[in-house]
Design a protein around this motif. Structure first.
Motif, PDB file in Angstrom:
ATOM      1  N   CYS A 302     -16.393   1.469  -6.010  1.00 19.94           N
ATOM      2  CA  CYS A 302     -15.434   0.857  -6.338  1.00 19.94           C
ATOM      3  C   CYS A 302     -14.367   0.930  -5.404  1.00 19.94           C
ATOM      4  CB  CYS A 302     -15.161   1.455  -7.744  1.00 19.94           C
ATOM      5  SG  CYS A 302     -16.373   0.989  -8.964  1.00 19.94           S
ATOM      6  N   TYR A 303     -13.995   2.178  -4.548  1.00 21.31           N
ATOM      7  CA  TYR A 303     -13.106   2.431  -3.835  1.00 21.31           C
ATOM      8  C   TYR A 303     -13.186   1.621  -2.586  1.00 21.31           C
ATOM      9  CZ  TYR A 303      -9.245   4.640  -1.449  1.00 21.31           C
ATOM     10  OH  TYR A 303      -8.026   4.774  -0.865  1.00 21.31           O
ATOM     11  N   TRP A 304     -14.104   1.743  -1.848  1.00 23.16           N
ATOM     12  CA  TRP A 304     -14.496   0.971  -0.528  1.00 23.16           C
ATOM     13  C   TRP A 304     -14.828  -0.398  -0.548  1.00 23.16           C
ATOM     14  CZ3 TRP A 304     -15.758   6.396  -0.788  1.00 23.16           C
ATOM     15  CH2 TRP A 304     -14.809   7.285   0.250  1.00 23.16           C
ATOM     16  N   LEU A 305     -15.109  -0.714  -1.771  1.00 24.66           N
ATOM     17  CA  LEU A 305     -15.105  -2.274  -2.172  1.00 24.66           C
ATOM     18  C   LEU A 305     -13.806  -2.970  -2.456  1.00 24.66           C
ATOM     19  CD1 LEU A 305     -18.589  -2.893  -3.835  1.00 24.66           C
ATOM     20  CD2 LEU A 305     -18.091  -3.317  -1.494  1.00 24.66           C
ATOM     21  N   ASN A 306     -12.682  -1.975  -2.882  1.00 22.51           N
ATOM     22  CA  ASN A 306     -11.356  -2.268  -3.088  1.00 22.51           C
ATOM     23  C   ASN A 306     -11.409  -2.887  -4.276  1.00 22.51           C
ATOM     24  OD1 ASN A 306      -8.707  -2.045  -2.339  1.00 22.51           O
ATOM     25  ND2 ASN A 306      -8.578  -4.238  -1.584  1.00 22.51           N
ATOM     26  N   VAL A 307     -12.048  -2.487  -5.433  1.00 25.32           N
ATOM     27  CA  VAL A 307     -12.045  -2.969  -6.709  1.00 25.32           C
ATOM     28  C   VAL A 307     -10.578  -2.485  -7.141  1.00 25.32           C
ATOM     29  CG1 VAL A 307     -13.152  -2.842  -9.102  1.00 25.32           C
ATOM     30  CG2 VAL A 307     -14.484  -2.782  -7.116  1.00 25.32           C
ATOM     31  N   TYR A 308      -9.919  -3.531  -7.906  1.00 26.36           N
ATOM     32  CA  TYR A 308      -8.738  -3.330  -8.474  1.00 26.36           C
ATOM     33  C   TYR A 308      -7.585  -2.845  -7.545  1.00 26.36           C
ATOM     34  CZ  TYR A 308     -11.016  -3.986 -13.011  1.00 26.36           C
ATOM     35  OH  TYR A 308     -11.923  -4.661 -14.008  1.00 26.36           O
ATOM     36  N   ASN A 309      -7.749  -3.439  -6.248  1.00 22.48           N
ATOM     37  CA  ASN A 309      -6.868  -2.951  -5.258  1.00 22.48           C
ATOM     38  C   ASN A 309      -6.868  -1.407  -5.037  1.00 22.48           C
ATOM     39  OD1 ASN A 309      -6.018  -5.675  -4.233  1.00 22.48           O
ATOM     40  ND2 ASN A 309      -4.620  -5.546  -6.225  1.00 22.48           N
ATOM     41  N   ALA A 310      -7.981  -1.008  -5.033  1.00 20.19           N
ATOM     42  CA  ALA A 310      -8.277   0.930  -5.134  1.00 20.19           C
ATOM     43  C   ALA A 310      -7.484   1.466  -3.969  1.00 20.19           C
ATOM     44  CB  ALA A 310      -9.580   1.030  -5.167  1.00 20.19           C
ATOM     45  N   LYS A 311      -7.590   0.555  -2.892  1.00 18.55           N
ATOM     46  CA  LYS A 311      -7.307   1.576  -1.676  1.00 18.55           C
ATOM     47  C   LYS A 311      -5.547   1.445  -1.573  1.00 18.55           C
ATOM     48  CE  LYS A 311     -11.020   0.277   1.325  1.00 18.55           C
ATOM     49  NZ  LYS A 311     -11.614  -0.293   2.549  1.00 18.55           N
ATOM     50  N   ASN A 312      -4.886   0.702  -2.536  1.00 18.31           N
ATOM     51  CA  ASN A 312      -3.432   0.826  -2.402  1.00 18.31           C
ATOM     52  C   ASN A 312      -3.247   2.229  -3.079  1.00 18.31           C
ATOM     53  OD1 ASN A 312      -3.612  -2.000  -1.611  1.00 18.31           O
ATOM     54  ND2 ASN A 312      -2.155  -2.564  -3.211  1.00 18.31           N
ATOM     55  N   PHE A 313      -3.990   2.743  -3.824  1.00 18.28           N
ATOM     56  CA  PHE A 313      -3.667   3.863  -4.438  1.00 18.28           C
ATOM     57  C   PHE A 313      -4.524   5.159  -3.956  1.00 18.28           C
ATOM     58  CE2 PHE A 313      -3.669   0.308  -7.361  1.00 18.28           C
ATOM     59  CZ  PHE A 313      -2.468  -0.095  -7.275  1.00 18.28           C
ATOM     60  N   PRO A 314      -4.177   6.460  -4.554  1.00 12.09           N
ATOM     61  CA  PRO A 314      -5.090   7.531  -4.023  1.00 12.09           C
ATOM     62  C   PRO A 314      -6.355   7.461  -4.665  1.00 12.09           C
ATOM     63  CG  PRO A 314      -2.996   8.428  -4.571  1.00 12.09           C
ATOM     64  CD  PRO A 314      -2.910   6.925  -5.181  1.00 12.09           C
ATOM     65  N   LEU A 315      -7.530   7.958  -3.941  1.00 18.41           N
ATOM     66  CA  LEU A 315      -8.900   7.979  -4.497  1.00 18.41           C
ATOM     67  C   LEU A 315      -8.893   8.494  -5.916  1.00 18.41           C
ATOM     68  CD1 LEU A 315     -11.946   7.683  -4.186  1.00 18.41           C
ATOM     69  CD2 LEU A 315     -11.916   9.782  -2.777  1.00 18.41           C
ATOM     70  N   TYR A 316      -8.267   9.536  -6.077  1.00 17.11           N
ATOM     71  CA  TYR A 316      -8.224  10.265  -7.511  1.00 17.11           C
ATOM     72  C   TYR A 316      -6.874  10.738  -7.873  1.00 17.11           C
ATOM     73  CZ  TYR A 316      -8.746  14.124 -10.760  1.00 17.11           C
ATOM     74  OH  TYR A 316      -8.594  15.145 -11.807  1.00 17.11           O
ATOM     75  N   SER A 317      -6.275  10.093  -8.803  1.00 15.65           N
ATOM     76  CA  SER A 317      -5.034  10.293  -9.245  1.00 15.65           C
ATOM     77  C   SER A 317      -4.813   9.916 -10.808  1.00 15.65           C
ATOM     78  CB  SER A 317      -3.919   9.661  -8.496  1.00 15.65           C
ATOM     79  OG  SER A 317      -2.744   9.889  -9.141  1.00 15.65           O
ATOM     80  N   ASN A 318      -4.009  10.665 -11.504  1.00 16.64           N
ATOM     81  CA  ASN A 318      -3.761  10.249 -12.893  1.00 16.64           C
ATOM     82  C   ASN A 318      -2.433   9.600 -13.074  1.00 16.64           C
ATOM     83  OD1 ASN A 318      -2.218  12.537 -12.579  1.00 16.64           O
ATOM     84  ND2 ASN A 318      -2.993  13.588 -14.254  1.00 16.64           N
ATOM     85  N   GLU A 319      -1.900   9.214 -12.012  1.00 13.01           N
ATOM     86  CA  GLU A 319      -0.321   8.709 -11.988  1.00 13.01           C
ATOM     87  C   GLU A 319      -0.436   7.302 -12.165  1.00 13.01           C
ATOM     88  OE1 GLU A 319       2.201  10.278  -9.035  1.00 13.01           O
ATOM     89  OE2 GLU A 319       1.910  12.487  -9.604  1.00 13.01           O
ATOM     90  N   LEU A 320       0.867   6.688 -12.559  1.00 14.34           N
ATOM     91  CA  LEU A 320       0.959   5.203 -12.671  1.00 14.34           C
ATOM     92  C   LEU A 320       1.656   4.757 -11.454  1.00 14.34           C
ATOM     93  CD1 LEU A 320       1.668   4.909 -16.605  1.00 14.34           C
ATOM     94  CD2 LEU A 320      -0.625   4.844 -15.236  1.00 14.34           C
ATOM     95  N   PHE A 321       1.365   3.562 -11.042  1.00 14.40           N
ATOM     96  CA  PHE A 321       2.083   3.173  -9.721  1.00 14.40           C
ATOM     97  C   PHE A 321       2.389   1.622  -9.945  1.00 14.40           C
ATOM     98  CE2 PHE A 321      -1.281   6.119  -8.628  1.00 14.40           C
ATOM     99  CZ  PHE A 321      -0.717   6.896  -7.885  1.00 14.40           C
ATOM    100  N   THR A 322       3.191   1.268  -8.867  1.00 11.55           N
ATOM    101  CA  THR A 322       3.610  -0.228  -8.858  1.00 11.55           C
ATOM    102  C   THR A 322       2.578  -0.723  -7.957  1.00 11.55           C
ATOM    103  OG1 THR A 322       4.956   0.096  -6.689  1.00 11.55           O
ATOM    104  CG2 THR A 322       6.055   0.406  -8.718  1.00 11.55           C
ATOM    105  N   GLU A 323       2.528  -2.225  -7.543  1.00 14.38           N
ATOM    106  CA  GLU A 323       1.624  -2.761  -6.821  1.00 14.38           C
ATOM    107  C   GLU A 323       1.546  -2.484  -5.161  1.00 14.38           C
ATOM    108  OE1 GLU A 323      -0.079  -7.484  -5.955  1.00 14.38           O
ATOM    109  OE2 GLU A 323       2.087  -7.087  -6.617  1.00 14.38           O
ATOM    110  N   ARG A 324       2.672  -1.842  -4.877  1.00 14.95           N
ATOM    111  CA  ARG A 324       2.901  -1.202  -3.413  1.00 14.95           C
ATOM    112  C   ARG A 324       2.384   0.330  -3.570  1.00 14.95           C
ATOM    113  NH1 ARG A 324       2.341  -4.313   0.378  1.00 14.95           N
ATOM    114  NH2 ARG A 324       3.581  -2.967   1.707  1.00 14.95           N
ATOM    115  N   GLY A 325       2.022   1.054  -4.343  1.00 14.21           N
ATOM    116  CA  GLY A 325       1.361   2.240  -4.338  1.00 14.21           C
ATOM    117  C   GLY A 325       2.454   3.264  -4.480  1.00 14.21           C
ATOM    118  N   GLU A 326       3.563   2.911  -4.892  1.00  9.72           N
ATOM    119  CA  GLU A 326       4.987   3.804  -5.251  1.00  9.72           C
ATOM    120  C   GLU A 326       4.606   4.174  -6.964  1.00  9.72           C
ATOM    121  OE1 GLU A 326       7.887   1.124  -4.635  1.00  9.72           O
ATOM    122  OE2 GLU A 326       7.989   1.369  -2.276  1.00  9.72           O
ATOM    123  N   GLU A 327       5.354   5.362  -7.080  1.00  8.65           N
ATOM    124  CA  GLU A 327       5.083   5.802  -8.553  1.00  8.65           C
ATOM    125  C   GLU A 327       6.246   4.900  -9.653  1.00  8.65           C
ATOM    126  OE1 GLU A 327       5.993   9.831 -11.247  1.00  8.65           O
ATOM    127  OE2 GLU A 327       6.195   9.902  -8.967  1.00  8.65           O
TER     128      GLU A 327
END
Length: 731
Positions: A302-327
């Protein structure tokens, strides 16, 4: 006549045998009904244990590396105190000749008193989950929640579970097949602490072995607990690429896939999944397979196929982000009524989460449907037969149930009364304090219906595998659709629909412990009720005090006090309550595909069942437990990969290697080893905090860094082009 005698002898032998071999090897098949139970020292030591554990566990709950101190610590600590009280207290009888006659010292400290003290301690050790609501509202949402409604929610959540436990006792306590594996740790420990055994040649006694383990674990824990914290997650793969995000994503045990990571720390091993020494091997194997498929197949794909823009965010995280990867700044999308500000949400854009976090929700969907299907397919006929026996009075009972017939049982109507009064109190609280709690009366009834429906199937899984699939996601999902944009209503619905069920299972496990130890049921009932109420008051008081005493509690900048468990709870309340599932997983959100997990979870047990019927000689097929396998990562986040890799390794050594090839050693020492490791680690943790941590005496070097103990600094970096995060290389 000879034939009849032989048949009778065989029936008696069958009754003496337990349905589960581990129980047969661990639990005594005798009872002494003359032992005093409700003694003065039981009340003093029991209430003291309950209060102390409630305070300590709520205190450690907020830590960045939370430490759960089980009732085993109190179980051990009260033994010398009990014997001291038996030796020193007066034997004088008070109010002699009246119905109030009692003595403070009825004789030697006995095992049944000890069990009831431990039941009190269990009440203190069992977390009051509704404290999360208090933390989320006051610390994360920065809103007001007064003491009285908080108390109402916490106490009614705990007591509601007691009602469900009473309704399902006959199915989840009395049958020998419902063996509750974790209880065997405590049974074994009780025997080690009270039985006088001769030392066999080449062996230590269980008491000697326990003392050796507790001393060694106590002394050792100064290393991972303070001097060399890198042992908490020994992620050596990160060293191979100190400037490579990819290498550190693969190797980090705390923020990545945890390949090669292992924790040389009992707190890491047992933190979220409990003691691996108490888990039967088939359940450990299911968790291992599920974890491997999810962490090492699904997540990388899922991460390396960029499912749901996975690469914009950490591989493993429980935080919520904007589209640009900011908290994401959640407070900016809440209006004055504590509801979602739709205009602000449109302005700031939709909430995003790491792909791993979204997939864990999908697996939660799958686990739920798999639980229902698995119980229907594999346990349905047994449940039907047990129901007919229960109501027809023709039940086959094992030796422990037969011995318990000597004591007065707790009438079922007691539990009905508790249930009715408690539900009425919940409805009153939610209506009277509606501005604070937000949940309407129909929401209370719906939450109770969900808890009632799922307590039995999840109880069966918990009683046989030591794993407990959660209802948290489905409760959030239902109320999120029916009553969106109200975060506190969502949290309250979750604690009444989900936590009341987990509390019921905790009570049922205690019932089973009392069953094994032959404790009079009415004495057990009294200890559980009193212990529950006392624990709630202490948990609430401790949390309230800490929120005032510790500056910036639960802030992500507060190194030792980041509150990871509360952070996950808060994020869930935002996703399901404030924003609502329709804007995340529904037609207005981008994670709608995750809903297909419901179907996958329902089909998976059916496939296993078909193969099991098609190949009946392949016994291993019947041991494939899809709810456990799919729910393997249900504790992630906040649990991380190293918690699982370490737990699985120790579980394999205990449940497979030792149980299969060193059965006699396993029988004597396995559960005693678990108790000793728990106790030694807990005692040293307390000593470290009060002697060093409380006074802010820290130690900083490359092997002990509180902000990143494993040294994988780049593991949480996004890898998409154009996404820039402080401390991360540009792509």
């Amino acid at each position: 006549m000879t034939g009849a005698n032989e048949v009778q002898a065989m029936e008696m032998e069958d009754e003496e045998k337990c349905a589960v071999r581990q129980v047969d090897l661990t639990v005594l098949k005798t009872d002494d009904p003359t032992l005093p139970v409700l003694t003065f020292r039981m009340w003093v030591l029991g209430l003291g244990s309950c209060i102390l554990l409630s305070f300590v566990n709520q205190f450690f709950w907020y830590r960045t590396q939370p430490m759960f101190i089980s009732s085993i610590s109190a179980q051990i600590a009260v033994v010398p105190l009990g014997h001291l009280m038996a030796k020193k207290l007066t034997t004088r009888k008070f109010f002699e000749g009246t119905s109030w006659e009692f003595t403070m010292n009825p004789g030697p400290f006995n095992i049944k008193e000890h069990v009831l003290i431990t039941i009190f301690a269990n009440s203190g050790a069992g977390t009051v989950y509704a404290t999360h609501i208090l933390t989320a509202v006051k610390l994360y949402y920065k809103r007001k929640l007064t003491f009285v409604p908080a108390l109402f929610v916490m106490i009614t959540t705990q007591v509601l579970g007691f009602g469900w436990a009473g309704l399902f006792r006959r199915y989840l306590v009395e049958p020998g097949e419902m063996w509750w594996p974790s209880n065997l740790v405590q049974v074994s420990l009780f025997r080690a602490l009270h039985e006088k055994e001769k030392r066999l040649k080449g062996y230590t006694t269980r008491t000697q072995f326990f003392l050796l383990v507790i001393i060694c674990s106590f002394a050792y824990y100064i290393l991972p607990g303070y001097l060399f914290t890198m042992l908490t997650s020994f992620s050596w793969v990160c060293w191979l690429g100190s400037k490579s995000v990819l290498v550190q994503q693969l190797g980090s045990g705390l923020q990545g896939l945890g390949i090669g990571a292992v924790g040389f720390d009992w707190a890491t091993v047992s933190a979220y999944l409990g003691s691996p020494l108490a888990s039967p091997w088939f359940a450990t194997a299911n968790v291992a397979v599920g974890f491997s498929l999810i962490m090492y197949v699904m997540t990388p794909i899922c991460y390396w196929l960029n499912v749901y823009n996975a690469k914009n965010f950490p591989l493993y995280s429980n935080e919520l982000f904007t589209e640009r990867g900011e908290e994401y700044d959640i407070l900016k999308i809440i209006n004055s009524k504590f509801h979602l500000d739709r205009d602000a949400y449109s302005k700031f854009g939709p909430i995003h989460m790491s792909t791993f976090f979204s997939m864990t929700y999908g697996l939660g969907f799958a686990t739920l449907s798999a639980t229902v299907m698995h119980v229907l397919l594999f346990n349905g006929s047994d449940l039907w037969k047990q129901s007919k026996r229960a109501f027809g009075g023709n039940r086959k009972i094992d030796i422990h149930t037969r011995l318990m017939k000597k004591y007065k049982s707790v009438p079922t109507w007691w539990f009905y009364i508790i249930l009715v009064i408690n539900i009425a109190a919940i409805i009153f609280a939610c209506e009277y304090y509606n501005e604070s709690l937000q949940l309407p009366w129909w929401g209370v009834l719906l939450a109770c219906a969900i808890a009632f429906f799922f307590t039995l199937p999840i109880g069966i899984i918990s009683a046989t595998t030591n794993q407990q699939p959660g209802l948290n996601i489905i409760t959030e999902y239902i109320i999120g659709y029916m009553y969106p944009e109200r975060p506190v209503a969502n949290m309250c619905f979750k604690v009444y629909g989900y936590i009341s069920m987990t509390q019921a299972l905790s009570f049922l496990a205690d019932f089973k412990l009392g069953h094994y130890m032959k404790i009079p049921p009415r004495s057990m009932f009294m200890a559980q009720v009193v212990g529950t109420v006392v624990a709630v008051l202490v948990y609430l008081g401790t949390a309230w005090w800490m929120m005032d005493a510790i500056p910036n509690l639960c802030s992500q900048d507060n190194g030792p006090w980041k509150c990871p468990m509360d952070r996950v709870f808060f994020d869930a309340s935002v996703i399901w309550g404030l924003v609502g599932p329709r804007r995340i997983f529904g037609n207005l959100g981008e994670y709608g595909g995750v809903n297909w997990f419901f179907l996958g979870g329902a089909v998976a047990p059916l496939v296993v069942w078909i193969f099991h019927k098609a190949f009946p000689r392949k016994e291993w097929i019947g041991l494939i437990h899809m709810p456990v396998l799919l729910g393997a990562t249900s504790m992630m986040p906040p649990a991380s990969a190293v918690n699982y890799t370490s737990w699985i390794l120790v579980g394999f050594l205990s449940g497979y290697v030792l149980f299969r090839y060193r059965t006699e050693w396993w029988k004597r020492y396995n559960y005693v080893l678990s108790g000793g490791l728990d106790a030694g680690t807990a005692f040293m943790t307390l000593l470290i905090f009060f002697a060093l941590g409380y006074w802010d005496v820290g130690l900083t070097w490359w092997g002990s860094n509180s902000s990143n103990p494993e040294g994988c600094l780049l593991a949480s970096c996004p890898t998409a082009k154009g996404i820039i995060v402080d401390g991360c290389p540009a792509h």
